[in-house]
Design an enzyme around this catalytic site. Structure first.
Site, PDB file in Angstrom:
ATOM      1  CB  SER A 158      -0.859   0.026   1.270  1.00  0.00           C
ATOM      2  OG  SER A 158      -0.070   0.406   2.385  1.00  0.00           O
ATOM      3  CG  ASP A 159       1.693   5.887  -0.808  1.00  0.00           C
ATOM      4  OD1 ASP A 159       2.592   5.869   0.064  1.00  0.00           O
ATOM      5  OD2 ASP A 159       1.637   6.768  -1.676  1.00  0.00           O
ATOM      6  CD1 TRP A 160       1.130   7.297   6.029  1.00  0.00           C
ATOM      7  CD2 TRP A 160       3.319   6.853   6.110  1.00  0.00           C
ATOM      8  NE1 TRP A 160       1.551   7.582   7.294  1.00  0.00           N
ATOM      9  CE2 TRP A 160       2.895   7.324   7.380  1.00  0.00           C
ATOM     10  CE3 TRP A 160       4.657   6.509   5.940  1.00  0.00           C
ATOM     11  CZ2 TRP A 160       3.778   7.464   8.456  1.00  0.00           C
ATOM     12  CZ3 TRP A 160       5.525   6.654   7.011  1.00  0.00           C
ATOM     13  CH2 TRP A 160       5.088   7.122   8.252  1.00  0.00           C
ATOM     14  N   GLY A 161      -0.579   4.218   4.647  1.00  0.00           N
ATOM     15  CA  GLY A 161      -1.952   4.258   5.159  1.00  0.00           C
ATOM     16  C   GLY A 161      -3.020   4.333   4.085  1.00  0.00           C
ATOM     17  CB  SER A 162      -3.084   3.981   0.393  1.00  0.00           C
ATOM     18  OG  SER A 162      -2.585   2.676   0.185  1.00  0.00           O
TER      19      SER A 162
END
Ligand code: BGC
Length: 749
Positions: free
Chosen positions: A269-273
């Site tokens: 994922s991206d940061w907390g996506s």
């Protein structure tokens, strides 16, 4: 722990190893692998979790000792001893900073970009990093979007070449490595999958609406090129694409990545996506977000903790099958296996690699090649022959060691930057007729104070030439750094206009993270160099070009005249009402003009559709003359045109180029194609090839490109009631070809 061969080709060993390990893992341990933690953010959590085998990857830890300390907990204290993988945002260099990726794209030299990536991997792996969160290959057509700095510009083909080059540089470097026997030094992470860059109004994280065929024609090919080059991982994007964020997007992550491309790369994922699905308005809570993400095969959760908190519960409730989790964990173990981490989890605790002579020389070369000469009324290269030559160095970017490094340089060290001022001072020691005057005029790029204008103008009057270093501070581009006004910030344009009034020749050097709307500034300068944020060696690179090295950069993005033209990109459709003649502009319309009197073409009242500078544009210290584009060795029948039939493919397209000036230089001939009719309207030009070739003064070279049937294909769509089908095909149609120095010069009408 079984010791396995790390040969990439030995699939069965790899599969056996992973199956065996997986069969011995508990559900909690599996979910643990899917967890990526930034220990800075989860300080109290990290160590117990690592010891319990509940962390798959750490990021933002730098230093062999610290990485090894955490690795020992994983390998020696956790039940199964599965190693961690240490990741980092290594974007355009590690300690030695190369130009921002947009600047690297301006080199049109994938070989250099690959070398820079390989040397970056040397530096990053020497402190324990085995996974770089780059390259970013989002094709970007909107310079307001701050993240244009991180990508390779507006063109799909150029971005694809650069994407593959970075992946090769990070991953396929077969030189003697200090990190064990794996031939793969550092895993690339291709981001952001997908469609992130088309954000509405250039605002970061904003919604994108991209029809399936455009997604496949424009935005996906660079990801595919990276996957084909062997990219070991991809990262989801933050945005909602057609209403569906990619962390929950089965179509992207499963249909396309797995089923069509057959990629076995890890998807993080991206940061907390993943947890962002709640504010996106997709999920009521984080548990539901975890369910949506696992169902869309987001395999590792970066810093979101949603898998850690909810996956086990979802399995117990029967909402998620353990086999879904196994698929994800397999990808994670596979990447670790291929990196040789099971065999060799630790980093030698030696002096880190940094700023080697090779890296600094390359940083200077790549920054030199990234510089684009946009205008030259004859002031460049500087005529340094007179017995005294006074140079005024001015502008807020002349001596900014931090700012010239650009965005995303967590590990860059400004104290190693060589600024233009410093480099020119070094140059002065070899040429004692030069006198340097330094008056920055403005303290920083946004400075609005005119307090130092008088002093700067007085210094200008004493000089033979003014070097005005303008641009943007690093913080004005990159993630979440979008601009609604892309002119030079602060009082830079005002100072330049005042200096222009002195009548002294001015060289404007722009150091920025995006294409800026600099039309008025260009008019106030005699020569303009666009140097992007050039990295550690920006100063020497600019000095090389100022003092005689022929520039060879070409624009990787269209430069607009004004912000209202955006998005402005070369490969647009023609419309049914194209503008060929100069339009009637707002001030030319007579008062009371009748509705029909000023024409009906597709343009603005303030400007035509022409950009300030087209994609691919760049001058040098010589001139090149292009011969006619030939198809299969023959001159076109009319106007570069040759009807295509099946049996004529593949075709060779060629052109001779003569260096008609007195200086040896590189040229970048670009092959553009246009399809004149067909099933769907097609762009007015599309880049299908380029070369960077050295042509000595007075000599001629012929460049040849081969075009296959596939090169001319594109995605088609058919709608049938509620059903829609897309497919890739090449139309039977007439195609025109033009080998040209830039998109604006392509003869395709
Ligand atoms: C960015 C990514 C980056 C990640 C980790 C996110 O905010 O979008 O590009 O790799 O942070 O720092």
């Amino acid at each position: 722990m079984a010791v396995c061969s790390c040969s990439k080709n030995n699939k069965s060993d790899e599969d056996r190893f992973i199956d065996d390990l997986l069969s011995r893992m508990t559900l909690e341990e599996k979910i643990g692998q899917m967890n990526q933690l930034d220990p800075e953010w989860d300080a109290e959590l990290k160590e117990p979790l690592i010891r319990e085998g509940k962390v798959g990857s750490i990021f933002n830890i730098v230093g062999a000792k610290e990485v090894n300390r955490l690795q020992r907990m994983a390998v020696e204290e956790s039940r199964l001893g599965i190693p961690l993988i240490a990741a980092r945002d290594v974007i355009h260099g590690f300690r030695t900073i190369y130009p921002i990726p947009l600047g690297q794209a301006a080199t049109w030299n994938p070989e250099l970009v690959e070398q820079a990536a390989a040397l970056t991997a040397d530096e990053a792996t020497s402190v324990g990093i085995r996974w770089a969160f780059s390259p970013m290959v989002d094709v970007a057509r909107d310079p307001r979007w701050g993240r244009v700095a991180e990508g390779y510009g507006e063109d799909t083909y150029l971005t694809s070449q650069m994407a593959a080059a970075v992946v090769r540089g990070y991953q396929n470097d077969n030189r003697q490595s200090s990190i064990g026997q794996s031939s793969i030094k550092m895993a690339a992470c291709v981001k952001h999958f997908a469609g992130y860059s088309a954000s509405e109004s250039g605002r970061d994280y904003n919604t994108t609406w991209i029809p399936e065929v455009q997604l496949r024609d424009v935005y996906l090919p660079p990801f595919k090129a990276a996957v084909d080059a062997g990219a070991m991982s991809l990262m989801c994007s933050f945005n909602a694409l057609n209403g569906l964020p990619s962390s929950a997007n089965k179509h992207l992550n499963i249909d396309i990545l797995r089923n069509e491309w057959h990629s076995d790369a890890l998807l993080v994922s991206d940061w907390g996506s993943g947890s962002d699905l709640v504010p996106h308005g997709l999920c009521a809570d984080k548990k539901e977000a975890a369910l949506r993400c696992i169902n869309a095969r987001m395999e590792m959760d970066m810093q979101g903790n949603i898998y850690y908190d909810y996956l086990a519960e979802l399995v117990q409730e029967g909402k998620v099958k353990e086999s879904q989790i196994d698929d994800c964990v397999r990808s994670i173990l596979r990447m670790k296996y291929r990196l040789g981490l099971f065999e060799n989890p630790y980093v030698p605790e030696e002096e880190p690699v940094a700023y080697t002579d090779e890296a600094l020389a390359l940083a200077s070369d790549i920054a030199t090649e990234s510089i684009v000469l946009l205008k030259n009324d004859g002031v460049l290269p500087l005529n340094l022959k007179p017995s005294t030559f006074n140079i005024l160095i001015t502008g807020p970017m002349a001596d900014q060691p931090r700012e010239q490094l650009g965005t995303w340089i967590f590990d860059g060290e400004p104290e190693h930057s060589v600024t233009p001022l410093e480099a020119l001072k070094q140059y002065q020691t070899t040429s004692n007729n030069i006198k340097l005057l330094f008056e920055p005029g403005l303290a920083y790029s946004r400075d609005k104070s005119t307090a130092n204008f008088a002093k700067t103008i007085a210094a200008a009057r004493q000089s033979d030439v003014i070097l005005f270093f303008a641009g943007e501070e690093a913080i004005l581009s990159g993630e979440a750094r979008c601009r609604a006004d892309i002119t030079l910030p602060g009082a830079q344009s005002a100072l330049l206009a005042e200096l222009h009034k002195t009548g002294k020749p001015i060289v404007l050097i722009v150091m920025a993270g995006r294409p800026l709307a600099i039309g008025a500034d260009v008019a106030n300068a005699d020569a303009v160099l666009y140097a992007f944020h050039g990295g550690t060696m920006a100063g020497p690179a600019i000095t090389r070009v100022l003092t005689g090295e022929a520039p060879s950069g070409r624009l990787p993005m269209t430069f607009p005249k004004m912000v209202g033209q955006i998005p402005l990109y070369y490969n647009r459709l023609n419309t049914g009402r194209p503008t060929y003649d100069p339009p009637v502009l707002i001030d030319d319309i007579p008062v009371g003009a009748k509705q029909f009197s000023v024409g009906y073409s597709s343009c603005w009242l303030e400007t035509a559709t022409e950009p300030l500078f087209p994609f691919g544009y760049g001058l040098t210290y010589t001139t090149f003359e292009y011969g006619e584009t030939k198809v299969n060795g023959q001159l076109p029948m009319t106007n570069d045109q040759l009807p295509m039939t099946n049996d004529q493919l593949p075709m060779t397209i060629s052109c001779s180029i003569t260096n008609t000036g007195n200086v040896d230089a590189y040229d970048v001939p670009q092959l553009y194609v246009r399809q004149m009719s067909g099933d769907f309207a097609r762009p007015i030009a599309e880049l299908k090839g380029f070369q960077k070739i050295f042509i000595p003064a007075g000599e001629t070279r012929t460049v040849t490109y081969t075009i296959s049937r596939e090169d001319l294909g594109y995605w088609h769509e058919e709608k049938d009631g509620f059903n829609s089908r897309v497919w890739f095909a090449t139309d039977e149609a007439e195609f025109r070809f033009s080998i040209a120095p830039n998109a604006g010069a392509a003869q395709l009408r």
